[in-house]
Enzyme design. Structure first.
Site, short mmCIF file in Angstrom:
data_model
loop_
_atom_site.label_atom_id
_atom_site.label_comp_id
_atom_site.label_asym_id
_atom_site.label_seq_id
_atom_site.Cartn_x
_atom_site.Cartn_y
_atom_site.Cartn_z
CG ASP A 96 -0.13 -0.27 2.51
OD1 ASP A 96 1.09 -0.05 2.51
OD2 ASP A 96 -0.74 -0.69 3.51
CD GLU A 118 1.01 -6.66 3.35
OE1 GLU A 118 0.93 -5.43 3.42
OE2 GLU A 118 1.91 -7.32 3.90
CD GLU A 132 0.62 4.38 4.53
OE1 GLU A 132 -0.30 5.06 5.06
OE2 GLU A 132 1.81 4.70 4.60
CG HIS A 208 7.22 4.36 9.95
ND1 HIS A 208 6.46 4.57 8.82
CD2 HIS A 208 7.07 3.07 10.27
CE1 HIS A 208 5.90 3.42 8.48
NE2 HIS A 208 6.24 2.50 9.34
NE ARG A 210 4.34 9.97 3.78
CZ ARG A 210 5.14 10.81 3.11
NH1 ARG A 210 4.82 12.08 3.02
NH2 ARG A 210 6.24 10.39 2.54
CG HIS A 241 11.48 5.64 9.17
ND1 HIS A 241 11.80 6.56 8.20
CD2 HIS A 241 10.69 4.73 8.55
CE1 HIS A 241 11.22 6.22 7.05
NE2 HIS A 241 10.54 5.10 7.25
C1 UD1 Z 1 6.90 4.86 3.40
C2 UD1 Z 1 5.48 4.47 2.98
C3 UD1 Z 1 4.75 3.81 4.13
C4 UD1 Z 1 5.56 2.67 4.74
C5 UD1 Z 1 6.95 3.17 5.09
C6 UD1 Z 1 7.81 2.04 5.57
C7 UD1 Z 1 4.36 5.94 1.37
C8 UD1 Z 1 3.61 7.19 1.15
N1 UD1 Z 1 4.73 5.67 2.62
O1 UD1 Z 1 6.76 5.88 4.38
O2 UD1 Z 1 3.53 3.30 3.67
O3 UD1 Z 1 4.92 2.21 5.90
O4 UD1 Z 1 7.56 3.74 3.92
O5 UD1 Z 1 8.94 2.48 6.23
O6 UD1 Z 1 4.58 5.20 0.45
N2 UD1 Z 1 14.55 8.32 4.04
C9 UD1 Z 1 15.90 8.24 3.86
N3 UD1 Z 1 16.46 7.03 3.55
C10 UD1 Z 1 15.73 5.89 3.43
C11 UD1 Z 1 14.33 5.98 3.63
C12 UD1 Z 1 13.76 7.20 3.92
O7 UD1 Z 1 16.62 9.22 3.97
O8 UD1 Z 1 16.31 4.83 3.18
C13 UD1 Z 1 13.94 9.63 4.35
C14 UD1 Z 1 13.90 10.58 3.15
O9 UD1 Z 1 14.13 11.89 3.59
C15 UD1 Z 1 12.46 10.46 2.68
C16 UD1 Z 1 11.74 10.28 4.01
O10 UD1 Z 1 12.60 9.43 4.77
O11 UD1 Z 1 12.03 11.58 1.95
C17 UD1 Z 1 10.35 9.70 3.96
O12 UD1 Z 1 10.30 8.54 3.14
P1 UD1 Z 1 8.89 8.13 2.43
O13 UD1 Z 1 9.09 6.90 1.65
O14 UD1 Z 1 8.36 9.32 1.72
O15 UD1 Z 1 7.93 7.91 3.65
P2 UD1 Z 1 7.94 6.84 4.81
O16 UD1 Z 1 7.44 7.52 6.02
O17 UD1 Z 1 9.23 6.15 4.83
N1 UDP Z 2 12.56 -3.36 10.20
C1 UDP Z 2 13.93 -3.50 10.01
N2 UDP Z 2 14.77 -2.65 10.64
C2 UDP Z 2 14.33 -1.66 11.46
C3 UDP Z 2 12.91 -1.52 11.63
C4 UDP Z 2 12.07 -2.37 10.98
O1 UDP Z 2 14.37 -4.40 9.30
O2 UDP Z 2 15.16 -0.93 12.00
C5 UDP Z 2 11.65 -4.30 9.52
C6 UDP Z 2 10.57 -4.93 10.36
O3 UDP Z 2 11.04 -6.07 11.02
C7 UDP Z 2 9.53 -5.25 9.31
C8 UDP Z 2 9.63 -4.08 8.36
O4 UDP Z 2 10.94 -3.54 8.55
O5 UDP Z 2 9.88 -6.42 8.59
C9 UDP Z 2 8.58 -3.06 8.67
O6 UDP Z 2 8.87 -1.90 7.99
P1 UDP Z 2 8.28 -0.49 8.39
O7 UDP Z 2 7.94 -0.46 9.83
O8 UDP Z 2 9.25 0.51 7.86
O9 UDP Z 2 6.98 -0.39 7.48
P2 UDP Z 2 5.48 -0.86 7.64
O10 UDP Z 2 5.45 -2.31 7.95
O11 UDP Z 2 4.86 -0.02 8.71
O12 UDP Z 2 4.88 -0.53 6.33
#
Ligand code: UD1
Ligand code: UDP
Length: 380
Positions: A96, A118, A132, A208, A210, A241
Site C-alpha cells: 500500500d 498483500e 496507505e 514512523h 505519516r 526511521h
Molecule cells: C513509506 C510508505 C509507508 C511505509 C513506510 C515504511 C508511502 C507514502 N509511505 O513511508 O507506507 O509504511 O515507507 O517504512 O509510500 N529516508 C531516507 N532514507 C531511506 C528511507 C527514507 O533518507 O532509506 C527519508 C527521506 O528523507 C524520505 C523520508 O525518509 O524523503 C520519507 O520517506 P517516504 O518513503 O516518503 O515515507 P515513509 O514515512 O518512509
Molecule cells: N525493520 C527492520 N529494521 C528496522 C525496523 C524495521 O528491518 O530498523 C523491519 C521490520 O522487522 C519489518 C519491516 O521492517 O519487517 C517493517 O517496515 P516499516 O515499519 O518501515 O513499514 P510498515 O510495515 O509499517 O509498512
C-alpha cells in the site's frame, strides 16, 4: 518464458518481496525480473543485501522529505523506461505504499496485467493509515490477480465486488522470517549482544507513520519518555526511521531519556532476531504486527485502528492508541501483571506458514497455463 517483474521501493516491501523474487526465479517457466523504485534508498539497499537480490532496474527516485506527489510522479515516469526495456508480461506490486499504487497505475497505462501481493487489507478510513488505505483500494481496482494473506482479506475484496483471481496465500513476511530468525543468532551490532535480555525487560520501539506526524508522535514519544524515566526495570531500544520528520521529533521529545537506546535502522536479520529476544513491542508499523505474533511477542499498536484484526483476534496485538496516558497505562500493565503479559505472549500464526511465495508462484503458473492444478489456499 513468462516475464514477471516485481516492483518495490520501500523497506517493508523489499522484506516481503525478496523471497518471492527468488521463488519465481526458481521456477523453470518464469523469468523473474526486479525493478526497484528506491522510494527508500539506504533502507532498501540494506534489505537487498540481506536477501542477495540484484535489481534489473533501479529508478533511484528518493529525495529528502519527498512529497507524495513527487514519489508518485517520479515512479510513473521511471516505470515507462523500465517497462519498455524489460518487457514484462505481468507486473507484481506489494501492499500500500506510493510505489505500489504508481507501479500498478503504470502497469495499467501499459496494459500489462497486475498482481497485487498483500491484497485486501482495509480500515475503511480514507485518511488512516494515510495515504496507505487509498493506495491499496486503488491498487485493488487496477489489479488482475489478488494475493490475500488471510481469508478476511479475501472477504474484504469480495464485498467490494472483486470476484476473480482471489488467492489466499498467507503473508510473505513469514517466509522472510523463516530465513532470518536463528536460535543462537549473534548480532553484528555489538550493542545488541550486550543488552540485558534476562535481567531487564527490553522494549522494542518503532514509529514512523505519516498520520502520526505532529501531535500523535509527540504523545507517543512523551509516553515512551515517561515509561523510561519511571521504571528501572526496562531498556527501550528504538531503531529510528531515516525520515527527517521522525528524527526531529525523536530528538525533541525522547533523546536524553535514561534507559533509551536510539539507534539507526537495523538490517532485517538484526531486527527480526532482536524482536525474537525482546519482551514487548510498541509500534505503529504494519509489518511488526505480523511478525511479532509469529515470534510470540506481545505488541501494543501506537495507532487508533489496525487493518490487521487477525492479530488482535489471536490475542497477541492490542491497540494502545495515540494518547500519552493510555500508552503508559497499557505498557505498565504488561510490565507488572504477569497474567496479562502471558495472555498475550504466545506464538500465533494468523499470517502464514512460511509458504506464501510458493502459493503465489503456483497461482501465477496456473493463470498462465504453466500448471494444471488450481493452487491450494492457505488455511490459518
Ligand atoms: C513509506 C510508505 C509507508 C511505509 C513506510 C515504511 C508511502 C507514502 N509511505 O513511508 O507506507 O509504511 O515507507 O517504512 O509510500 N529516508 C531516507 N532514507 C531511506 C528511507 C527514507 O533518507 O532509506 C527519508 C527521506 O528523507 C524520505 C523520508 O525518509 O524523503 C520519507 O520517506 P517516504 O518513503 O516518503 O515515507 P515513509 O514515512 O518512509
Ligand atoms: N525493520 C527492520 N529494521 C528496522 C525496523 C524495521 O528491518 O530498523 C523491519 C521490520 O522487522 C519489518 C519491516 O521492517 O519487517 C517493517 O517496515 P516499516 O515499519 O518501515 O513499514 P510498515 O510495515 O509499517 O509498512
Amino acid at each position: 518464458m513468462l516475464r514477471v517483474m516485481s516492483v518495490f521501493g520501500t523497506r517493508p516491501e523489499a522484506i516481503k518481496m525478496c523471497p518471492l523474487v527468488k521463488e519465481l526465479a526458481a521456477r523453470p517457466g518464469i523469468e523473474s525480473l526486479c525493478c526497484v523504485t528506491a522510494q527508500h534508498r539506504q533502507m532498501l539497499d540494506s534489505v537487498l543485501e540481506v536477501f542477495g537480490v540484484k535489481p534489473d532496474c533501479d529508478l533511484n527516485i528518493m529525495t529528502p522529505r519527498q512529497t507524495l506527489s513527487s514519489i508518485t510522479s517520479k515512479c510513473l515516469v521511471g516505470m515507462d523506461e523500465a517497462v519498455e526495456r524489460l518487457k514484462p508480461d505481468l507486473i507484481l506490486v506489494h501492499g500500500d505504499t506510493s510505489t505500489t499504487f504508481a507501479g500498478a497505475l503504470s502497469a495499467f497505462y501499459h496494459q500489462i496485467p497486475v498482481g497485487h501481493v498483500e491484497a485486501g487489507l482495509r480500515t475503511y478510513d480514507k485518511f488512516s493509515p494515510f495515504p496507505e488505505e487509498m493506495n491499496r483500494v486503488l491498487t485493488s481496482h487496477l489489479a488482475d490477480m489478488h494475493f490475500c494473506p488471510t481469508a478476511g482479506n479475501r472477504e474484504n475484496l469480495v464485498k467490494e465486488g472483486h470476484r476473480r483471481n482471489l488467492f489466499i496465500t498467507g503473508n510473505t513476511v513469514i517466509d522472510a522470517l523463516k530465513t532470518t530468525v536463528q536460535k543462537d543468532y549473534h548480532f553484528s551490532t555489538e550493542a545488541l549482544n550486550a543488552l540485558p535480555y534476562s535481567e531487564k525487560k527490553v522494549l522494542l520501539i518503532t514509529c514512523h507513520r505519516r498520520e502520526n506526524y505532529g501531535e500523535p508522535m509527540k504523545n507517543i514519544l512523551m509516553a515512551l519518555r515517561q515509561i523510561a524515566e519511571s521504571r528501572q526495570d526496562v531498556e527501550l531500544v528504538y531503531p529510528v526511521h531515516l525520515s527527517p520528520v521522525v528524527r526531529e521529533a525523536v530528538d525533541q521529545y525522547l533523546r536524553g531519556a535514561p534507559r533509551v537506546h536510539l539507534i539507526d535502522p537495523l538490517p532485517a536479520g538484526e531486527m527480526h532476531n532482536l524482536m525474537a529476544r525482546c519482551y514487548l513491542v510498541l509500534t505503529d508499523s504494519g509489518g511488526l504486527q505480523e511478525e511479532a505474533p509469529a515470534l510470540g511477542k506481545p505488541v501494543l499498536v501506537l495507532r487508533r485502528e489496525t487493518e490487521r484484526p487477525e492479530a488482535v483476534a489471536a490475542g497477541t496485538v492490542k491497540l494502545a492508541g495515540i494518547v500519552q496516558d493510555d500508552i503508559v497505562t497499557m505498557t505498565e500493565r504488561l510490565l507488572t501483571d504477569r497474567r496479562a503479559y502471558e495472555a498475550m505472549a504466545h506464538a500465533a500464526n494468523p499470517y502464514g506458514d512460511g509458504n506464501a511465495c510458493r502459493r503465489i508462484a503456483d497461482a501465477i503458473e496456473w493463470r498462465y497455463g504453466l500448471r494444471p492444478e488450481y493452487p491450494e489456499d492457505y488455511q490459518a
